[in-house]
Design a protein around this motif. Structure first.
Motif, PDB file in Angstrom:
ATOM      1  N   GLY A 168       0.971  -1.449   0.184  1.00 16.34           N
ATOM      2  CA  GLY A 168      -0.270  -0.203  -0.017  1.00 16.34           C
ATOM      3  C   GLY A 168       0.844   1.532  -0.159  1.00 16.34           C
ATOM      4  O   GLY A 168       1.707   1.411   0.700  1.00 16.34           O
ATOM      5  N   HIS A 169       0.952   1.960  -0.552  1.00 11.68           N
ATOM      6  CA  HIS A 169       1.212   3.593  -1.158  1.00 11.68           C
ATOM      7  C   HIS A 169      -0.055   4.479  -0.686  1.00 11.68           C
ATOM      8  O   HIS A 169      -1.126   4.943  -0.924  1.00 11.68           O
ATOM      9  CB  HIS A 169       1.873   3.318  -1.866  1.00 11.68           C
ATOM     10  CG  HIS A 169       2.469   2.719  -2.767  1.00 11.68           C
ATOM     11  ND1 HIS A 169       4.489   2.684  -2.033  1.00 11.68           N
ATOM     12  CD2 HIS A 169       2.726   1.366  -3.039  1.00 11.68           C
ATOM     13  CE1 HIS A 169       4.659   1.519  -2.219  1.00 11.68           C
ATOM     14  NE2 HIS A 169       3.292   0.715  -2.616  1.00 11.68           N
ATOM     15  N   THR A 170       0.564   5.833   0.388  1.00 14.97           N
ATOM     16  CA  THR A 170      -0.453   6.954   0.205  1.00 14.97           C
ATOM     17  C   THR A 170       0.195   8.022   0.798  1.00 14.97           C
ATOM     18  O   THR A 170       1.290   7.803   0.758  1.00 14.97           O
ATOM     19  CB  THR A 170      -1.206   6.395   1.844  1.00 14.97           C
ATOM     20  OG1 THR A 170      -0.237   6.881   3.617  1.00 14.97           O
ATOM     21  CG2 THR A 170      -1.720   4.756   2.146  1.00 14.97           C
ATOM     22  N   ALA A 171      -0.775   8.863   0.383  1.00 10.79           N
ATOM     23  CA  ALA A 171      -0.263  10.608   0.580  1.00 10.79           C
ATOM     24  C   ALA A 171      -0.711  10.955   1.006  1.00 10.79           C
ATOM     25  O   ALA A 171      -2.175  11.490   1.107  1.00 10.79           O
ATOM     26  CB  ALA A 171       0.206  11.123  -0.267  1.00 10.79           C
ATOM     27  N   GLY A 241       7.202   9.812   6.167  1.00 12.62           N
ATOM     28  CA  GLY A 241       7.702  10.965   7.020  1.00 12.62           C
ATOM     29  C   GLY A 241       7.847  11.689   5.113  1.00 12.62           C
ATOM     30  O   GLY A 241       6.571  11.468   4.182  1.00 12.62           O
ATOM     31  N   GLN A 242       8.818  12.916   5.015  1.00 10.33           N
ATOM     32  CA  GLN A 242       8.615  13.223   3.038  1.00 10.33           C
ATOM     33  C   GLN A 242       9.898  12.881   2.748  1.00 10.33           C
ATOM     34  O   GLN A 242      10.058  13.514   1.726  1.00 10.33           O
ATOM     35  CB  GLN A 242       8.781  15.062   3.381  1.00 10.33           C
ATOM     36  CG  GLN A 242       7.404  15.328   4.261  1.00 10.33           C
ATOM     37  CD  GLN A 242       6.870  16.712   4.425  1.00 10.33           C
ATOM     38  OE1 GLN A 242       8.717  18.020   4.929  1.00 10.33           O
ATOM     39  NE2 GLN A 242       6.547  17.469   3.654  1.00 10.33           N
ATOM     40  N   VAL A 262       3.797  16.151   0.562  1.00 11.22           N
ATOM     41  CA  VAL A 262       3.076  15.288   0.464  1.00 11.22           C
ATOM     42  C   VAL A 262       3.561  14.741   1.957  1.00 11.22           C
ATOM     43  O   VAL A 262       5.167  14.882   2.378  1.00 11.22           O
ATOM     44  CB  VAL A 262       2.233  14.177   0.113  1.00 11.22           C
ATOM     45  CG1 VAL A 262       1.033  15.115  -0.663  1.00 11.22           C
ATOM     46  CG2 VAL A 262       3.594  13.916  -0.368  1.00 11.22           C
ATOM     47  N   TRP A 263       2.515  14.138   3.208  1.00  8.50           N
ATOM     48  CA  TRP A 263       3.800  13.176   3.772  1.00  8.50           C
ATOM     49  C   TRP A 263       2.928  11.858   3.622  1.00  8.50           C
ATOM     50  O   TRP A 263       2.532  11.608   3.329  1.00  8.50           O
ATOM     51  CB  TRP A 263       3.257  13.413   4.917  1.00  8.50           C
ATOM     52  CG  TRP A 263       3.665  14.724   6.007  1.00  8.50           C
ATOM     53  CD1 TRP A 263       2.816  16.090   5.595  1.00  8.50           C
ATOM     54  CD2 TRP A 263       5.000  15.082   7.324  1.00  8.50           C
ATOM     55  NE1 TRP A 263       3.718  16.705   6.000  1.00  8.50           N
ATOM     56  CE2 TRP A 263       4.845  16.834   6.645  1.00  8.50           C
ATOM     57  CE3 TRP A 263       5.448  14.396   7.238  1.00  8.50           C
ATOM     58  CZ2 TRP A 263       5.861  17.240   7.720  1.00  8.50           C
ATOM     59  CZ3 TRP A 263       6.355  14.685   8.254  1.00  8.50           C
ATOM     60  CH2 TRP A 263       6.559  15.918   8.583  1.00  8.50           C
ATOM     61  N   GLN A 264       3.656  10.809   4.277  1.00  5.55           N
ATOM     62  CA  GLN A 264       3.408   9.120   3.499  1.00  5.55           C
ATOM     63  C   GLN A 264       3.672   8.275   4.014  1.00  5.55           C
ATOM     64  O   GLN A 264       4.181   8.277   5.095  1.00  5.55           O
ATOM     65  CB  GLN A 264       4.477   9.213   2.035  1.00  5.55           C
ATOM     66  CG  GLN A 264       3.802   9.714   1.537  1.00  5.55           C
ATOM     67  CD  GLN A 264       5.059   9.915  -0.124  1.00  5.55           C
ATOM     68  OE1 GLN A 264       6.378  10.216  -0.722  1.00  5.55           O
ATOM     69  NE2 GLN A 264       4.017   8.875  -1.062  1.00  5.55           N
ATOM     70  N   THR A 265       3.342   7.195   3.821  1.00  2.00           N
ATOM     71  CA  THR A 265       3.163   5.913   4.120  1.00  2.00           C
ATOM     72  C   THR A 265       2.837   4.792   3.489  1.00  2.00           C
ATOM     73  O   THR A 265       2.487   4.955   2.634  1.00  2.00           O
ATOM     74  CB  THR A 265       1.827   5.474   5.363  1.00  2.00           C
ATOM     75  OG1 THR A 265       0.908   4.626   4.478  1.00  2.00           O
ATOM     76  CG2 THR A 265       1.338   6.188   6.025  1.00  2.00           C
TER      77      THR A 265
END
Length: 478
Positions: A168-171, A241-242, A262-265
């Motif tokens: 999974g990839h999120t912003a 983080g960024q 953005v900040w991500q996971t």
RNA sequence: CGGGCUGUGGCGCAGUUUGGUUAGCGCGCUGCGUUCGGGACGCAGAGGUCCCCGGUUCAAAUCCGGGCAGCCCGACCA
């Protein structure tokens, strides 16, 4: 064990787990027909019995991922080599594991192409394009795919060169949004699926700097204890983080028109979970599956060739199917009864309904619970209820058993020396203050590592909480 | 990449030390029959570049040289 156990030491029996756990594992994988080694070193052929288990795990995860708001998408297998180099830590982390394609169409490629070890870089390349406004956030994407990493010591399901997973990839617009989401995935998707569906209790916490994902600012993890006391990392969720946002230029205009990164996971769980299932619940007779993951929940077995037996078995199978169970009718007459029961036991089918002339003379059948290996006579009219009862309880009982085992192999200690000793056979809980980076080096020399950091009560550290107040879980690992 | 070990039917192995007919054994596989309440039995079968290349020899799975592959243990990883 059960009063009706099979002949101990019978030829062809599995190597007992206590005697040689890795060998037992290999034998279960082979004899339950779950997987084979592929022709290229480190690759794996997942056979139907193993794949159907994976499909059920996959469905459980997918359902939860969607409930968390992410949508599935697909990115390419091939990644331009240059992408991999954009984020420094990421490059450093993955460089040794990369498979690089240098030829295509019979010619040497001008720019080599990397076979994805993870899709971080391609995904972020596109995130940079898709994210323009704060209205585009959060952007929540998941993909199911294969990934490829060079592996020195492959083991089926646990560590293979190619494996299947979900990434999974999120912003998100802000740090808290990303952090909350990473935690939500950890607990509501991974922990929940592992404990409720796979019946494998897990410890949750975060990785030390040493164990953290390349490119992440914090890696959250679910750690299970296998039947030999070793830890298995079963799912990870990263706060990025960024780092990637800056490397790939993922920016949005906020409500006031200011351009922000953005900040991500990112987060993943793989076919390794099938290995976790085997090693958590398996016993000396083979696999033990929670019903929700079993390709077959009930096998109805004709004890011997007999018309009345066959009719009764067939009717029972139909009845159970109508009740919504996955049922297999084993009416083979060319294979002995003993052999057939042992095979189903190896494959971990939760319930066996044995129908024989002696049973029928009593108006009953024999119902066998796989995970306890107990038999009971059940009146023909009560079989569906009995099966329902067993299937209803199985996962909870497996989970309780695994939890009790983990607790019996977990020691709370105060010093690094004690942790080294306790970690050899299970988990040692030791204040992080007593370990730290120097301690981690020493642990490594003893084939141990810090599996995760958590609060003393097992809870997760909160934002900004110092590691000094936390407990390190130390153990051997896969 | 360091240390130890192994390459022989599908799987697991014996045989190699001390060269000698047709390379065996267990499991599995095929056919027939008897069986079937916890891995059945009988009979009849199929299946082999003994890892590869070269050498020694009347003769090599076996001895010699060189290569390759795999496994286990240590440093990295979902």
């Amino acid at each position: 064990m059960a009063a009706h156990g099979g002949a101990p030491g019978a030829k062809g029996a599995l190597t007992p787990r206590a005697e040689d756990f890795p060998r037992w594992y290999q034998e279960v994988v082979a004899r339950a027909e779950m997987a084979d080694n592929g022709p290229v070193r480190g690759t794996m052929v997942i056979r139907p019995w193993g794949y159907e288990i994976w499909e059920r795990l996959q469905a459980a995860l997918d359902e939860r991922i969607k409930a968390a708001g992410a949508h599935n998408a697909y990115f390419p297998l091939f990644i331009p080599e240059a992408f991999m180099r954009l984020e420094a830590q990421h490059v450093a982390g993955f460089d040794p594991e990369l498979w690089v394609v240098t030829h295509g169409g019979g010619r040497e490629l001008e720019e080599p192409v990397v076979v994805r070890p993870t899709s971080e870089t391609v995904v972020n390349h596109f995130f940079a394009k898709w994210v323009q406004s704060h209205r585009d956030l959060p952007l929540l994407v998941n993909q199911w795919c294969n990934v490829v990493r060079w592996e020195l010591r492959p083991r089926l399901f646990l560590r293979t060169t190619e494996f299947l997973w979900q990434e999974g990839h999120t912003a998100h617009a802000d740090e808290a949004g990303a952090r909350d989401y990473a935690l939500r995935i950890l607990t509501d998707v991974y922990q929940d699926a592992m404990e409720q569906v796979a019946a494998v209790p897990v410890l949750v916490g975060h990785k030390t700097e040493r164990e953290r994902f390349a490119g992440a600012v914090r890696t959250w993890t679910c750690e299970g204890m296998m039947g030999d006391g070793k830890a298995l990392q079963m799912g990870t969720s990263h706060e990025l983080g960024q780092n990637f946002a800056q490397a790939f230029g993922i920016q949005y205009s906020d409500a006031t028109g200011v351009l922000r990164h953005v900040w991500q996971t990112s987060w993943g769980a793989s076919t390794r979970l099938v290995g976790a299932l085997i090693m958590s619940h398996g016993d000396d007779f083979g696999l033990r599956l929670p019903p929700a993951l079993a390709p077959v929940e009930v096998v109805v077995l004709c004890v011997r060739e007999d018309d009345a037996v066959r009719r009764a078995a067939s009717a029972l199978a139909d009845e159970l199917r109508r009740a919504g169970r996955r049922v297999h009718l084993d009416d083979r007459t060319d294979t002995g009864f003993g052999r057939r029961t042992v095979d189903w036991e190896l494959k971990g089918v939760p319930v066996r309904v044995e129908v024989g002339p002696r049973d029928l003379a009593q108006g009953s059948v024999t119902v066998v619970t796989r995970h306890t290996r107990t038999k009971q006579a059940v009146a023909l009219g009560g079989v569906a209820d009995a099966v329902e009862r067993i299937c209803g309880r199985a996962a909870g009982e497996l989970r309780a058993e695994a939890l009790a085992f983990r607790e019996s192999r977990t020691a709370s200690v105060g010093s690094l020396e004690e942790a080294v000793e306790a970690g050899a056979s299970g988990f040692a809980r030791v204040p992080w203050k007593a370990v730290r980076e120097e301690g981690e080096l020493q642990l490594a020399s003893e084939a141990l590592s810090v599996r995760c950091l958590q609060r003393d009560d097992g809870g997760l550290a909160s934002a900004g909480e110092a590691d000094d107040a936390l407990v390190a879980v130390v153990g051997r690992s896969y």
